[in-house]
Design a protein around this motif. Sequence first.
Motif, PDB file in Angstrom:
ATOM      1  N   ALA A 310       0.820  -1.216   0.000  1.00  0.00           N
ATOM      2  CA  ALA A 310       0.000   0.000   0.000  1.00  0.00           C
ATOM      3  C   ALA A 310       0.854   1.267   0.000  1.00  0.00           C
ATOM      4  O   ALA A 310       0.310   2.370  -0.029  1.00  0.00           O
ATOM      5  N   LYS A 311       2.162   1.128   0.020  1.00  0.00           N
ATOM      6  CA  LYS A 311       3.052   2.280   0.070  1.00  0.00           C
ATOM      7  C   LYS A 311       3.521   2.665  -1.322  1.00  0.00           C
ATOM      8  O   LYS A 311       3.457   1.877  -2.262  1.00  0.00           O
ATOM      9  N   GLY A 312       4.008   3.877  -1.448  1.00  0.00           N
ATOM     10  CA  GLY A 312       4.632   4.319  -2.682  1.00  0.00           C
ATOM     11  C   GLY A 312       6.112   3.982  -2.656  1.00  0.00           C
ATOM     12  O   GLY A 312       6.523   2.947  -2.124  1.00  0.00           O
ATOM     13  N   LEU A 313       6.934   4.870  -3.212  1.00  0.00           N
ATOM     14  CA  LEU A 313       8.376   4.666  -3.212  1.00  0.00           C
ATOM     15  C   LEU A 313       8.902   4.857  -1.788  1.00  0.00           C
ATOM     16  O   LEU A 313       8.723   5.914  -1.187  1.00  0.00           O
ATOM     17  N   HIS A 314       9.552   3.825  -1.234  1.00  0.00           N
ATOM     18  CA  HIS A 314       9.992   3.884   0.155  1.00  0.00           C
ATOM     19  C   HIS A 314      11.219   3.006   0.347  1.00  0.00           C
ATOM     20  O   HIS A 314      11.569   2.184  -0.495  1.00  0.00           O
ATOM     21  N   ALA A 315      11.891   3.195   1.481  1.00  0.00           N
ATOM     22  CA  ALA A 315      13.050   2.380   1.850  1.00  0.00           C
ATOM     23  C   ALA A 315      12.916   1.958   3.298  1.00  0.00           C
ATOM     24  O   ALA A 315      12.162   2.561   4.071  1.00  0.00           O
ATOM     25  N   HIS A 316      13.653   0.920   3.682  1.00  0.00           N
ATOM     26  CA  HIS A 316      13.677   0.438   5.052  1.00  0.00           C
ATOM     27  C   HIS A 316      15.040   0.788   5.650  1.00  0.00           C
ATOM     28  O   HIS A 316      16.020   0.077   5.467  1.00  0.00           O
ATOM     29  N   HIS A 317      15.088   1.907   6.347  1.00  0.00           N
ATOM     30  CA  HIS A 317      16.338   2.466   6.847  1.00  0.00           C
ATOM     31  C   HIS A 317      16.735   1.825   8.171  1.00  0.00           C
ATOM     32  O   HIS A 317      15.881   1.614   9.047  1.00  0.00           O
ATOM     33  N   PRO A 318      18.021   1.528   8.387  1.00  0.00           N
ATOM     34  CA  PRO A 318      18.466   1.069   9.705  1.00  0.00           C
ATOM     35  C   PRO A 318      18.328   2.185  10.724  1.00  0.00           C
ATOM     36  O   PRO A 318      18.224   3.367  10.371  1.00  0.00           O
ATOM     37  N   ARG A 319      18.351   1.842  11.988  1.00  0.00           N
ATOM     38  CA  ARG A 319      18.051   2.825  13.030  1.00  0.00           C
ATOM     39  C   ARG A 319      19.148   3.872  13.214  1.00  0.00           C
ATOM     40  O   ARG A 319      18.926   4.866  13.904  1.00  0.00           O
ATOM     41  N   ASN A 320      20.344   3.660  12.631  1.00  0.00           N
ATOM     42  CA  ASN A 320      21.385   4.687  12.735  1.00  0.00           C
ATOM     43  C   ASN A 320      21.456   5.557  11.479  1.00  0.00           C
ATOM     44  O   ASN A 320      22.410   6.306  11.292  1.00  0.00           O
TER      45      ASN A 320
END
Length: 463
Positions: A310-320
Amino acid sequence: MQLSQMTATRGQTTPTRDQALHDPDKTQNQPKRPEHDQLLLQASLPPDKAATFGSLLAMEGQCFNPDDVLEAVQSNRDLSSALRYLSHSCPICAEQLSFSKMVTMTHCSCSFCETCFKTYFSAAIREKSIDKLVCPLCSQPEIRGCGGWEQSMDYFNLLDTQIRHHLGPQSHQLFQEKLRDRALQEMPNFCWCAHCSFGVLHEAEQLMMKCPNCKKTTCSKCRSAWAPQHQGVSCEEFKRWQLRNEPERRTLQLPSRSHIECPNCRLLFHLSRGGCLHFRCSQCQHHFCGSCSQTFSLGASCSFSASCSAKGLHAHHPRNCLYHLRDWSSSRLLQLLQFYRVSPSWPSADFPEAAGGACPVLQLAEENSPMEEACSRPSARNQGGLCQLHYKEHLVDQVQQNLLDPVVLFSRSELEAEFQRWCIAAPKQEAQEEEPLYMQRLLLALLQSVPLKKPLSSHNDLL
């Protein structure tokens, strides 16, 4: 051997799903044959096939195209198998079609209608890197998996046949150009010209490579524009010479993360401050985060979780990543560095605080503009001459360079949110378990479940 760099350009607008469902080429929208033609078709069949043909056309609640029914009857033995042949549903647009109107991917069991195949791959070929041209349903095959690029060529050769059959010649040509460029990038002697983006296979042992297109020279190893001072010295030594002897480069090196490398094609380019963290490589069109190098993906092609669709263009960023830590205060970032006993070092002792108290960091003059100008925001004391914004970015750079995990300063709500963000069930607090002990157990569980990984690439060692 030489190669002109090809880049995908945005062309015609991608059809929407509603437009795809009303494609005039789809069989269900074609005019039906007159009734007497249907009778002629039925009469041309053997008696058992003719009976199946008539039953399918007269079936209540169905409205099959006679040509599809004829194909189904001729391809199947009985009524039930012919009905299954006609009753395939596209998982993308939910349209019901016959088996012959579905396209099956070659390296998985997924299939969808021809219109959705055209819509997805025509847009993906224009806007994505070649590594991302995989099944839109299961994101297979894994192009960068253990099989390597050579084994993935088997998949691309089969996909090339499908694209040539279903898409137009322009899309097929662009697909072949991207495939060619990606294959060349796997060759150790291939290099892009730093001046005109012309591709060259440099067979000579010397570092200096002359471009046959613009006649200018590039270093074949570090891919920077060639200078006489590079002759006889390593790329690292040459970079240090530039920092010592070229004042404008000293300005560019504030803060420490001043260059960025595309994780897909390894093109190295200067990083201007300002704007968002979403980058698109000008060479291979790969979308990635400028802080952590994670890939930006469209929801339909992201296999991380079901909610991604359901999302558009996105990334899964690490917490740092700066994406998360930019919301931290400078004092909290300093506390994190102090916890790990790391001092917020600066690129060089030759960088005094800017004259007049103005931040010297170059950034984009305005959004979507290629022009750069000094930040010029007021600098604060004991912040290396940087404004509050760029000082905070520099602290995050130090966190990333030293692989520091900010989880040690997380509150309970932040720990629970981190579990949720990675779709992992957090341990429940036991009865009579004291809060500090539970927090410690949460922390250890998170460190074990979602450890920080080393960044995909880094050029900070040069600074």
